[in-house]
Design an enzyme around this catalytic site. Structure first.
Site, PDB file in Angstrom:
ATOM      1  N   ASP A   1      -7.267  28.010 -53.661  1.00 51.43           N
ATOM      2  CA  ASP A   1      -7.942  27.986 -52.348  1.00 51.43           C
ATOM      3  C   ASP A   1      -9.394  28.390 -52.545  1.00 51.43           C
ATOM      4  OD1 ASP A   1      -8.482  27.885 -49.681  1.00 51.43           O
ATOM      5  OD2 ASP A   1      -7.384  29.694 -49.154  1.00 51.43           O
TER       6      ASP A   1
ATOM      7  N   GLU B   1      -7.714  21.057 -49.797  1.00 47.01           N
ATOM      8  CA  GLU B   1      -6.998  22.328 -49.665  1.00 47.01           C
ATOM      9  C   GLU B   1      -5.717  22.252 -50.507  1.00 47.01           C
ATOM     10  OE1 GLU B   1      -7.473  25.202 -48.175  1.00 47.01           O
ATOM     11  OE2 GLU B   1      -9.196  24.873 -46.883  1.00 47.01           O
TER      12      GLU B   1
ATOM     13  N   GLU C   1     -16.135  27.768 -45.548  1.00 50.04           N
ATOM     14  CA  GLU C   1     -14.882  27.384 -44.880  1.00 50.04           C
ATOM     15  C   GLU C   1     -14.053  28.589 -44.507  1.00 50.04           C
ATOM     16  OE1 GLU C   1     -10.681  26.103 -44.421  1.00 50.04           O
ATOM     17  OE2 GLU C   1     -11.535  27.604 -45.766  1.00 50.04           O
ATOM     18  N   GLU C   2     -14.082  29.605 -45.363  1.00 47.49           N
ATOM     19  CA  GLU C   2     -13.220  30.770 -45.113  1.00 47.49           C
ATOM     20  C   GLU C   2     -13.680  31.603 -43.919  1.00 47.49           C
ATOM     21  OE1 GLU C   2     -10.452  30.943 -46.248  1.00 47.49           O
ATOM     22  OE2 GLU C   2     -10.325  30.189 -48.290  1.00 47.49           O
TER      23      GLU C   2
ATOM     24  N   HIS D   1     -14.021  23.315 -50.621  1.00 46.08           N
ATOM     25  CA  HIS D   1     -14.926  24.469 -50.470  1.00 46.08           C
ATOM     26  C   HIS D   1     -14.839  25.374 -51.680  1.00 46.08           C
ATOM     27  CE1 HIS D   1     -11.861  27.578 -49.428  1.00 46.08           C
ATOM     28  NE2 HIS D   1     -11.216  26.598 -48.813  1.00 46.08           N
TER      29      HIS D   1
ATOM     30  N   HIS E   1      -5.105  34.015 -50.123  1.00 48.13           N
ATOM     31  CA  HIS E   1      -5.811  35.139 -49.496  1.00 48.13           C
ATOM     32  C   HIS E   1      -5.239  36.484 -49.936  1.00 48.13           C
ATOM     33  CE1 HIS E   1      -7.678  32.622 -45.999  1.00 48.13           C
ATOM     34  NE2 HIS E   1      -7.730  32.016 -47.156  1.00 48.13           N
TER      35      HIS E   1
END
Lengths: 46, 371
Positions: B95, B154, B129-130, B66, B337
């Site tokens: 990510d 990932e 995706e997030e 993603h 994140h």
């Protein structure tokens, strides 16, 4: 010296002599590795 | 890599997502892949990219990555791509833009090596995706059913771990309806939704906030509109991560029980759940793929660890469809994140080798699906 101890000692000796790395590399796909290395970190900076 | 990391593409940033895809698509087309931009399944998201390559062998292999991140517009300006020594930095570097770039490079390697012993390789580059893939869910479901195996890009976990289990992800919304009133002239006429919400949130502490099992964490809270009005509405969102679906039922039941008893009279509490991803449990299909990966890695003189984490992914959807799935195949990183996100640049070459060899081995001998 038992057989297992002897084998252990031989393996250690091989590693000291650098033969361990050569034995491990035998299972490596050299073509793919070389291609992957060519697309390694330097080419990730662009 | 620098190009794609230096484009803000937080989930919902339509232009940003399109710009990242515009960088990647020419590379895929240059490999002879058929590239389709598939509209997202809900409004406000950029198109997903599906690139397909046909070979001469048996296996149908699905790669998923993603390009949406958790970072909002303007993040790149203050935190652009950089490499210091062996560590790369930037929003979404691992990510999951690093994984997507690794996927493109693996396809380039296969092309360079003239490898065609596969029936089909499909590379899905998705854009939501997030947020639990709301814009891609049907597409993922269709694609996993059309393939023999799913390989997910990932990031790998430190020190050098691939992912054989993942938690499922859900959100519990707690909405409180009260009654607005002037906070100075007639506060007694109001029914404070924010105060009631605070009481309801005590339930969060009935569950663990960290660890390898169920985790329950307050992530968003909203209440009030002006400093001099008793809040009529209040809302909290609780992020729940679970190892099995039954675990979620227990958490929801806890909040529903709490909602039946209010502390502030005349307020109404509503509890709803939104499921994002199901869990990817430990399973024999994934374990068999992981064993193949470890065997590929061992001759490099490196140890490939097996692990799991609380981050959800599309692999769980492949598992639900009975398709063998292996996850965490991207470069190794951490600090996900957050602005501490990093990539271990030393992992780039081994991980690229691993992905390429996995595709080659699976192309020649696909695993048996459970379906």
């Amino acid at each position: 010296m038992t057989t297992s101890t002897w084998l252990c000692g031989a393996a250690t000796a091989a590693m000291v002599l650098g033969l361990g790395g050569a034995a491990q590399a035998a299972g490596k796909d050299a073509k793919v590795w070389a291609a992957a290395e060519a697309r390694g970190p330097p080419s990730w900076s662009s | 890599m620098k190009q794609v990391v230096n484009i803000d593409s937080g989930t919902g940033d339509v232009e940003g997502g399109r710009k990242v895809a515009a960088v990647l698509i020419p590379h895929l087309k240059a490999l002879g892949m058929t590239v389709e931009s598939v509209p997202a399944e809900i409004d406000g998201l950029p198109e997903n990219t599906v690139a397909t390559l046909t070979g001469t062998g048996k296996a149908k292999i699905l790669l998923i990555g993603h390009i949406d991140t958790v970072f909002g517009p303007g993040t790149v300006a203050g935190w652009p791509f950089s490499i210091e020594g062996d560590v790369g930095h930037g929003p979404g570097i691992t990510d999951e833009k690093g994984g997507v770039v690794e996927g493109v490079f693996a396809l380039k390697l296969l092309n360079q090596l003239g490898f065609k012993n596969f029936a089909k390789i499909t590379f899905l580059i998705e854009t939501s995706e997030e947020r639990g893939s709301p814009g891609t869910r049907k597409l993922i479901d269709k694609l996993v059913h059309e393939h023999d195996v799913e390989l997910n890009l990932e990031p790998g976990d430190s020190p050098d771990v691939i992912t054989v289990w993942r938690k499922g992800s859900s959100t519990i919304d707690i909405d409180v309806k009260g009654r607005a009133s002037h906070a100075g002239v007639a506060p007694q006429d109001g029914r404070n939704a924010a105060t009631e919400l605070v009481h309801q949130l005590a339930t969060v502490d009935q569950f663990p906030h960290s660890g390898s099992g169920t985790t329950v964490n307050l992530t968003i809270i909203n209440a009030g509109s002006r400093y001099n009005i008793i809040p009529e509405d209040a809302r909290a969102q609780i992020n729940v991560r679970i190892r099995s679906k039954a675990d979620l039922d227990a958490v929801v039941a806890g909040f529903e029980k709490s909602a039946q008893t209010t502390v502030v009279p005349d307020t109404k509490v509503t509890v709803t759940r939104e499921n994002s991803f199901p869990p990817l449990p430990n399973n024999p299909m994934t374990d068999a793929l992981a064993a193949r990966a470890q065997a590929i890695y061992a001759p490099l003189g490196l140890t490939l660890g097996l692990g799991g984490n609380g981050g959800a992914s599309e692999s769980a959807l492949a598992y639900e469809a009975g398709i063998p799935a292996l996850d965490g195949l991207g470069p190794v990183g951490g600090g996900f994140h957050s602005t501490k996100e990093f990539m271990d640049m030393k992992s780039v070459t081994p991980r690229l080798y691993l992905l390429t060899k996995l595709v080659m081995e699976l192309g020649a001998a696909p695993p048996k699906p459970a379906r």
